[in-house]
Design an enzyme around this catalytic site. Structure first.
Site, mmCIF file in Angstrom:
data_model
loop_
_atom_site.group_PDB
_atom_site.id
_atom_site.type_symbol
_atom_site.label_atom_id
_atom_site.label_comp_id
_atom_site.label_asym_id
_atom_site.label_seq_id
_atom_site.Cartn_x
_atom_site.Cartn_y
_atom_site.Cartn_z
ATOM 1 N N ASN A 1 0.843 -1.206 0.000
ATOM 2 C CA ASN A 1 0.000 0.000 0.000
ATOM 3 C C ASN A 1 0.876 1.253 0.000
ATOM 4 O OD1 ASN A 1 0.610 0.681 2.844
ATOM 5 N ND2 ASN A 1 -0.421 -1.267 3.211
ATOM 6 N N PHE B 1 -4.861 3.611 14.437
ATOM 7 C CA PHE B 1 -5.123 4.604 13.409
ATOM 8 C C PHE B 1 -6.257 4.091 12.531
ATOM 9 C CE2 PHE B 1 -2.005 8.091 13.183
ATOM 10 C CZ PHE B 1 -1.223 7.738 14.276
ATOM 11 N N LYS C 1 -14.317 1.056 15.224
ATOM 12 C CA LYS C 1 -13.027 0.352 15.297
ATOM 13 C C LYS C 1 -12.505 0.366 16.733
ATOM 14 C CE LYS C 1 -11.327 0.628 11.150
ATOM 15 N NZ LYS C 1 -10.722 1.182 9.949
HETATM 16 N N1 CTP Z 1 -3.950 -3.125 12.064
HETATM 17 C C1 CTP Z 1 -3.138 -4.112 12.583
HETATM 18 N N2 CTP Z 1 -3.089 -5.345 11.998
HETATM 19 C C2 CTP Z 1 -3.828 -5.632 10.916
HETATM 20 C C3 CTP Z 1 -4.651 -4.637 10.381
HETATM 21 C C4 CTP Z 1 -4.688 -3.388 10.974
HETATM 22 O O1 CTP Z 1 -2.463 -3.861 13.567
HETATM 23 N N3 CTP Z 1 -3.751 -6.817 10.361
HETATM 24 C C5 CTP Z 1 -4.027 -1.820 12.732
HETATM 25 C C6 CTP Z 1 -3.419 -0.665 11.972
HETATM 26 O O2 CTP Z 1 -2.085 -0.461 12.330
HETATM 27 C C7 CTP Z 1 -4.303 0.499 12.393
HETATM 28 C C8 CTP Z 1 -5.654 -0.139 12.563
HETATM 29 O O3 CTP Z 1 -5.398 -1.506 12.848
HETATM 30 O O4 CTP Z 1 -3.929 1.031 13.649
HETATM 31 C C9 CTP Z 1 -6.500 -0.032 11.327
HETATM 32 O O5 CTP Z 1 -7.623 -0.793 11.529
HETATM 33 P P1 CTP Z 1 -8.269 -1.726 10.409
HETATM 34 O O6 CTP Z 1 -9.504 -2.255 10.998
HETATM 35 O O7 CTP Z 1 -7.409 -2.758 9.880
HETATM 36 O O8 CTP Z 1 -8.434 -0.689 9.291
HETATM 37 P P2 CTP Z 1 -8.961 -0.997 7.902
HETATM 38 O O9 CTP Z 1 -8.255 -2.108 7.238
HETATM 39 O O10 CTP Z 1 -8.939 0.307 7.208
HETATM 40 O O11 CTP Z 1 -10.414 -1.483 8.336
HETATM 41 P P3 CTP Z 1 -11.665 -1.778 7.455
HETATM 42 O O12 CTP Z 1 -11.266 -2.836 6.494
HETATM 43 O O13 CTP Z 1 -12.634 -2.240 8.481
HETATM 44 O O14 CTP Z 1 -11.988 -0.471 6.830
#
Ligand code: CTP
Length: 417
Positions: free
Chosen positions: A228, A343, A357
């Site tokens: 990303n 975040f 979240k």
């Molecule tokens: N995060 C993490 N491990 C993952 C995914 C996300 O630690 N496998 C953490 C990121 O560092 C950030 C937060 O979770 O602090 C983001 O949340 P997340 O729910 O993963 O965000 P999105 O992917 O954007 O969620 P969604 O798909 O529900 O929009």
């Protein structure tokens, strides 16, 4: 003018030459520096260098007839406000941790009632060796302060953690410690001619931050990956701000475009899986966890061992599996008052999604961005955010540099303590 008295201990590593610069900077900060060296250190730098610059005898051996004091380790250790070891080898750390006093520097440590700060430098394998880490843990428990080595190219031409921290940073941390002696230690209470920033706010001293930073990279085959746009700028800004406010900071970095700040320990976790295991290895020591990384939510079920060829394939389907949610797991398993910050990068209903979240993952704080806004999100130097805390009002932060935003986030974090 008040002066701090610093005993500078130099042990035998390539970085010994950097101790000369540390000594000069301490002198510039109005410290009186006396130097002790191990025998091996003298193979790298001549005692005469330090003697010429301090005007004092440099002690290597208690028993040396030229030594002006017959019980030098007692006198030396009791006439200083800080014993600062630069560089510290695995060997000297091992001796200190185990009470071995078979030369001047190790005897000085054992006889010392002043604060002690150690700046290690060594090869990565030696640094990561359980014996070294065990000795460091033991010394920390004894109240010794560490200026952790950083990642970089080492004298042995390998790249990894073990490089001596930047000398300016070592001195700034030493000065910060000296300017805030424990109540019982007495000593001067002002640093007269050291830049104010070094003695500035230390409301996070004693906190140990663990921060995930950057984007992860999930292998499809040896050539391709899923990733990303994260640059790591916001996570590194938080790391630098926490460091400047007195915290000890470890970063687990995925793929980043920005440089890690100095004075911060950097571990690598390129894929979600690697980041997860690096966090698991560190989380027990942390008092604050910040998930600033953009961790891929899905990774290929099986990365191909060989490059995938396009011949004969009009379509290609990648099968993906969910990665471990590092933030949720840290939050779920936490004990002992660990603060957990996440975040949320969103493109619509920013506060609504961020709040859900926070609740789902049981966080103390969420920093939410609308990444569609100009001046916010990935790879910019500025950000626009809303801070949500459990039970608190939403705080809207207008566009500002990421570093300034980091401080605003930390201001709210301090209030949660
Ligand atoms: N995060 C993490 N491990 C993952 C995914 C996300 O630690 N496998 C953490 C990121 O560092 C950030 C937060 O979770 O602090 C983001 O949340 P997340 O729910 O993963 O965000 P999105 O992917 O954007 O969620 P969604 O798909 O529900 O929009």
């Amino acid at each position: 003018m008040s002066k701090f008295r610093v005993g500078l201990g130099v042990s035998g590593g390539i970085a010994a030459y950097k101790a000369v610069e540390v000594m000069r900077l301490l002198q510039k900060a109005a410290c009186e520096v006396s130097v002790a060296m191990t025998r091996h250190a003298t193979e790298f730098v001549q005692p005469l260098t330090f003697r010429a610059l301090t005007g004092g005898h440099v002690i290597v051996d208690d028993y040396d007839p030229a030594n002006p004091d017959p019980i030098a380790h007692i006198k030396f250790s009791q006439e200083i406000d800080l014993l600062l070891i630069v560089p510290a080898t695995a060997n000297i750390i091992g001796k200190f941790a185990n009470g071995i006093a078979d030369d001047f520097l190790s005897s000085t440590y054992l006889a010392c009632t002043a604060q002690v700060m150690i700046a290690p430098a060594m090869n990565t394998t030696m640094w990561e060796q359980p014996a070294t880490q065990r000795n460091i843990e033991r010394l920390r428990a004894d109240g010794v302060h560490f200026v952790e080595p950083v990642a970089g190219e080492l004298a042995c031409k390998t790249v990894g953690t073990g490089k001596l921290e930047d000398v300016e940073n070592i001195v700034s941390q030493a000065m910060r410690l000296l300017s805030e002696p424990p109540a019982s230690a007495g000593g001067p209470d002002v640093v007269t001619d050291w830049p104010a920033a070094y003695a500035a706010g230390s409301d996070l001293s004693g906190e140990r931050f663990l921060i995930t930073v950057g984007g992860t990279r999930e292998a499809i085959d040896p050539v391709r990956f899923i990733s990303n746009h994260s640059s790591g700028k916001m996570g590194f800004a938080l790391a630098a701000a926490a460091r400047d406010r007195g915290a000890e900071v470890t970063v687990v970095a995925g793929v980043t475009a920005a440089e890690p700040p100095k004075g911060v320990r950097v571990l690598r976790g390129i894929s979600a899986e690697e980041m997860h295991s690096a966090v698991k290895g560190e989380i027990e020591r942390a008092t604050v966890f910040v998930g600033a990384a953009a961790v891929a939510d899905y990774a290929p079920v099986n990365a191909a061992d060989a490059k995938i060829k396009k011949e004969g394939k009009e379509q290609l389907t990648l099968e993906l599996k969910k990665t471990p949610d590092i933030l949720a797991e840290v939050s779920r398993n936490r004990t002992n008052g660990l603060l957990v910050v996440g975040f949320a990068a969103e493109t619509s209903d920013v506060v609504g999604y961020a709040r859900s979240k926070m609740e789902k993952k049981g966080l103390d704080m969420v920093v939410a961005n609308d990444i569609t806004r100009e001046g916010a999100g990935f790879n910019t130097d500025t950000n626009i955010a809303t801070i949500l805390t459990r039970g608190g009002e939403a705080i809207d932060l207008p566009m500002m540099p990421k570093r300034e935003m980091a401080d605003r986030i930390l201001d709210e974090l301090v209030k949660l303590r």
